[in-house]
Motif scaffolding. Structure first.
Motif, PDB file in Angstrom:
ATOM      1  N   VAL A  47       0.884  -1.165   0.000  1.00 40.44           N
ATOM      2  CA  VAL A  47       0.000   0.000   0.000  1.00 40.44           C
ATOM      3  C   VAL A  47       0.917   1.208   0.000  1.00 40.44           C
ATOM      4  CG1 VAL A  47      -1.772   1.272   1.250  1.00 40.44           C
ATOM      5  CG2 VAL A  47      -1.795  -1.225   1.274  1.00 40.44           C
ATOM      6  N   LEU A  48       0.738   2.061  -0.994  1.00 38.59           N
ATOM      7  CA  LEU A  48       1.608   3.217  -1.135  1.00 38.59           C
ATOM      8  C   LEU A  48       1.074   4.374  -0.296  1.00 38.59           C
ATOM      9  CD1 LEU A  48       1.932   2.778  -4.956  1.00 38.59           C
ATOM     10  CD2 LEU A  48       3.584   2.092  -3.227  1.00 38.59           C
ATOM     11  N   HIS A  49       1.936   4.943   0.518  1.00 45.59           N
ATOM     12  CA  HIS A  49       1.546   6.042   1.402  1.00 45.59           C
ATOM     13  C   HIS A  49       1.767   7.372   0.699  1.00 45.59           C
ATOM     14  CE1 HIS A  49       1.178   3.313   4.806  1.00 45.59           C
ATOM     15  NE2 HIS A  49       2.215   2.686   4.274  1.00 45.59           N
ATOM     16  N   ARG A  50       0.841   8.265   0.887  1.00 46.46           N
ATOM     17  CA  ARG A  50       0.953   9.605   0.317  1.00 46.46           C
ATOM     18  C   ARG A  50       1.173  10.602   1.441  1.00 46.46           C
ATOM     19  NH1 ARG A  50      -3.858  10.405  -3.945  1.00 46.46           N
ATOM     20  NH2 ARG A  50      -3.475   8.595  -5.224  1.00 46.46           N
ATOM     21  N   ARG A  51       1.571  11.793   1.064  1.00 43.72           N
ATOM     22  CA  ARG A  51       1.728  12.841   2.069  1.00 43.72           C
ATOM     23  C   ARG A  51       0.381  13.396   2.505  1.00 43.72           C
ATOM     24  NH1 ARG A  51       7.240  15.452   1.956  1.00 43.72           N
ATOM     25  NH2 ARG A  51       8.406  14.050   0.640  1.00 43.72           N
ATOM     26  N   SER A  52      -0.558  13.511   1.580  1.00 43.52           N
ATOM     27  CA  SER A  52      -1.883  14.013   1.938  1.00 43.52           C
ATOM     28  C   SER A  52      -2.733  12.864   2.467  1.00 43.52           C
ATOM     29  CB  SER A  52      -2.551  14.656   0.724  1.00 43.52           C
ATOM     30  OG  SER A  52      -2.730  13.698  -0.285  1.00 43.52           O
ATOM     31  N   PRO A  53      -3.736  13.163   3.288  1.00 44.25           N
ATOM     32  CA  PRO A  53      -4.558  12.087   3.847  1.00 44.25           C
ATOM     33  C   PRO A  53      -5.263  11.283   2.761  1.00 44.25           C
ATOM     34  CG  PRO A  53      -5.020  14.176   4.933  1.00 44.25           C
ATOM     35  CD  PRO A  53      -4.142  14.468   3.761  1.00 44.25           C
ATOM     36  N   ASP A  67      -3.760   3.664  -2.970  1.00 45.90           N
ATOM     37  CA  ASP A  67      -2.934   3.219  -4.094  1.00 45.90           C
ATOM     38  C   ASP A  67      -2.255   1.929  -3.662  1.00 45.90           C
ATOM     39  OD1 ASP A  67      -3.649   5.554  -5.330  1.00 45.90           O
ATOM     40  OD2 ASP A  67      -1.715   6.537  -5.103  1.00 45.90           O
ATOM     41  N   VAL A  68      -2.363   0.907  -4.501  1.00 46.31           N
ATOM     42  CA  VAL A  68      -1.819  -0.402  -4.127  1.00 46.31           C
ATOM     43  C   VAL A  68      -1.028  -1.025  -5.266  1.00 46.31           C
ATOM     44  CG1 VAL A  68      -3.651  -0.906  -2.457  1.00 46.31           C
ATOM     45  CG2 VAL A  68      -3.942  -1.610  -4.821  1.00 46.31           C
ATOM     46  N   ALA A  69      -0.081  -1.861  -4.878  1.00 47.25           N
ATOM     47  CA  ALA A  69       0.612  -2.753  -5.819  1.00 47.25           C
ATOM     48  C   ALA A  69       0.092  -4.147  -5.507  1.00 47.25           C
ATOM     49  CB  ALA A  69       2.121  -2.675  -5.614  1.00 47.25           C
ATOM     50  N   LEU A  70      -0.235  -4.906  -6.541  1.00 47.57           N
ATOM     51  CA  LEU A  70      -0.790  -6.244  -6.371  1.00 47.57           C
ATOM     52  C   LEU A  70       0.184  -7.303  -6.848  1.00 47.57           C
ATOM     53  CD1 LEU A  70      -4.423  -5.684  -7.731  1.00 47.57           C
ATOM     54  CD2 LEU A  70      -3.602  -5.481  -5.375  1.00 47.57           C
ATOM     55  N   ASP A  71      -0.011  -8.521  -6.327  1.00 46.62           N
ATOM     56  CA  ASP A  71       0.761  -9.658  -6.830  1.00 46.62           C
ATOM     57  C   ASP A  71       0.333  -9.940  -8.266  1.00 46.62           C
ATOM     58  OD1 ASP A  71       2.135 -10.145  -4.482  1.00 46.62           O
ATOM     59  OD2 ASP A  71       0.654 -11.570  -3.735  1.00 46.62           O
ATOM     60  N   TYR A  72       1.289 -10.425  -9.071  1.00 45.71           N
ATOM     61  CA  TYR A  72       0.990 -10.826 -10.442  1.00 45.71           C
ATOM     62  C   TYR A  72       1.098 -12.338 -10.531  1.00 45.71           C
ATOM     63  CZ  TYR A  72       1.208 -11.463 -15.431  1.00 45.71           C
ATOM     64  OH  TYR A  72       0.950 -11.876 -16.700  1.00 45.71           O
ATOM     65  N   PRO A  73       0.212 -13.014 -11.178  1.00 53.02           N
ATOM     66  CA  PRO A  73      -1.009 -12.539 -11.822  1.00 53.02           C
ATOM     67  C   PRO A  73      -2.112 -12.378 -10.772  1.00 53.02           C
ATOM     68  CG  PRO A  73      -0.808 -14.885 -12.181  1.00 53.02           C
ATOM     69  CD  PRO A  73       0.418 -14.452 -11.410  1.00 53.02           C
ATOM     70  N   ALA A  74      -3.010 -11.448 -11.027  1.00 54.55           N
ATOM     71  CA  ALA A  74      -4.084 -11.189 -10.069  1.00 54.55           C
ATOM     72  C   ALA A  74      -5.333 -10.725 -10.809  1.00 54.55           C
ATOM     73  CB  ALA A  74      -3.644 -10.111  -9.091  1.00 54.55           C
ATOM     74  N   PRO A  75      -6.512 -11.135 -10.353  1.00 55.15           N
ATOM     75  CA  PRO A  75      -7.758 -10.616 -10.919  1.00 55.15           C
ATOM     76  C   PRO A  75      -8.004  -9.212 -10.349  1.00 55.15           C
ATOM     77  CG  PRO A  75      -8.237 -12.215  -9.197  1.00 55.15           C
ATOM     78  CD  PRO A  75      -6.736 -12.179  -9.364  1.00 55.15           C
ATOM     79  N   VAL A 102     -14.768   4.314  -1.735  1.00 51.49           N
ATOM     80  CA  VAL A 102     -13.365   3.909  -1.629  1.00 51.49           C
ATOM     81  C   VAL A 102     -12.835   3.808  -3.051  1.00 51.49           C
ATOM     82  CG1 VAL A 102     -11.713   2.165  -0.861  1.00 51.49           C
ATOM     83  CG2 VAL A 102     -13.763   2.600   0.503  1.00 51.49           C
ATOM     84  N   ASP A 103     -11.927   4.697  -3.401  1.00 55.14           N
ATOM     85  CA  ASP A 103     -11.280   4.658  -4.713  1.00 55.14           C
ATOM     86  C   ASP A 103      -9.994   3.858  -4.586  1.00 55.14           C
ATOM     87  OD1 ASP A 103     -13.197   6.288  -5.922  1.00 55.14           O
ATOM     88  OD2 ASP A 103     -12.153   8.109  -5.311  1.00 55.14           O
ATOM     89  N   VAL A 104      -9.836   2.865  -5.444  1.00 52.95           N
ATOM     90  CA  VAL A 104      -8.641   2.018  -5.446  1.00 52.95           C
ATOM     91  C   VAL A 104      -7.903   2.256  -6.749  1.00 52.95           C
ATOM     92  CG1 VAL A 104      -7.752  -0.335  -5.362  1.00 52.95           C
ATOM     93  CG2 VAL A 104      -9.789   0.274  -4.017  1.00 52.95           C
ATOM     94  N   ARG A 105      -6.637   2.649  -6.638  1.00 49.75           N
ATOM     95  CA  ARG A 105      -5.791   2.813  -7.829  1.00 49.75           C
ATOM     96  C   ARG A 105      -4.698   1.764  -7.776  1.00 49.75           C
ATOM     97  NH1 ARG A 105      -2.320   8.067  -9.620  1.00 49.75           N
ATOM     98  NH2 ARG A 105      -1.057   7.369  -7.869  1.00 49.75           N
ATOM     99  N   VAL A 106      -4.689   0.879  -8.760  1.00 47.98           N
ATOM    100  CA  VAL A 106      -3.648  -0.156  -8.835  1.00 47.98           C
ATOM    101  C   VAL A 106      -2.491   0.460  -9.603  1.00 47.98           C
ATOM    102  CG1 VAL A 106      -3.074  -2.451  -9.655  1.00 47.98           C
ATOM    103  CG2 VAL A 106      -5.378  -1.979  -8.772  1.00 47.98           C
ATOM    104  N   THR A 107      -1.365   0.623  -8.905  1.00 49.99           N
ATOM    105  CA  THR A 107      -0.212   1.303  -9.499  1.00 49.99           C
ATOM    106  C   THR A 107       0.752   0.350 -10.186  1.00 49.99           C
ATOM    107  OG1 THR A 107       0.999   1.194  -7.419  1.00 49.99           O
ATOM    108  CG2 THR A 107      -0.333   3.172  -7.821  1.00 49.99           C
ATOM    109  N   SER A 108       0.734  -0.922  -9.744  1.00 50.91           N
ATOM    110  CA  SER A 108       1.628  -1.892 -10.396  1.00 50.91           C
ATOM    111  C   SER A 108       1.201  -3.311 -10.031  1.00 50.91           C
ATOM    112  CB  SER A 108       3.086  -1.666  -9.989  1.00 50.91           C
ATOM    113  OG  SER A 108       3.259  -1.924  -8.605  1.00 50.91           O
ATOM    114  N   LEU A 109       1.663  -4.243 -10.878  1.00 57.95           N
ATOM    115  CA  LEU A 109       1.536  -5.670 -10.613  1.00 57.95           C
ATOM    116  C   LEU A 109       2.964  -6.199 -10.491  1.00 57.95           C
ATOM    117  CD1 LEU A 109      -1.171  -6.615 -13.266  1.00 57.95           C
ATOM    118  CD2 LEU A 109      -1.504  -6.330 -10.808  1.00 57.95           C
TER     119      LEU A 109
END
Length: 113
Positions: A47-53, A67-75, A102-109
């Motif tokens: 889980v990527l931490h940001r400076r703003s809440p 913002d999250v990075a997920l394992d590959y391969p992942a649905p 809840v907004d989820v942004r997948v930044t990488s696999l």
């Protein structure tokens, strides 16, 4: 009527909590809960931490973004849905605040080594 307990006088009838004062939960507290909750979902790598809440509270409602990075391969859609549900449930359990979004942004696999 009061009853002494170890030298301390405690009122026999207490005022209801809502009449004793207010509890304010800061955005950063809800952000910490949300980020930790997102990290509890199984295929979340990071889980990527940001400076703003990551959370904004408006009355008894809050909106959250993670913002999250997920394992590959992942649905991706399935895991994002799990993150939304888990984060909303944990925030409600721990703060009593309803989560409107809840907004989820997948930044990488990332391939697990």
């Amino acid at each position: 009527m009061t009853a002494p307990i170890h030298g301390v006088v405690i009122p026999a009838q207490r005022m209801p909590a809502e009449q004793r004062g207010r509890t304010r939960i800061e955005d950063r507290v809800v952000s910490s809960i949300a980020l930790q909750a997102a990290n509890e979902v199984e295929q979340v790598r990071e889980v990527l931490h940001r400076r703003s809440p990551a959370a904004r509270i408006d009355g008894d409602l809050t909106t959250i973004r993670v913002d999250v990075a997920l394992d590959y391969p992942a649905p991706v859609r399935t895991i994002a849905s799990e993150i939304r549900s888990h984060v909303a449930r944990r925030v409600l359990e721990l703060t009593g605040l309803e989560v409107s979004q809840v907004d989820v942004r997948v930044t990488s696999l990332e391939v697990r080594s």
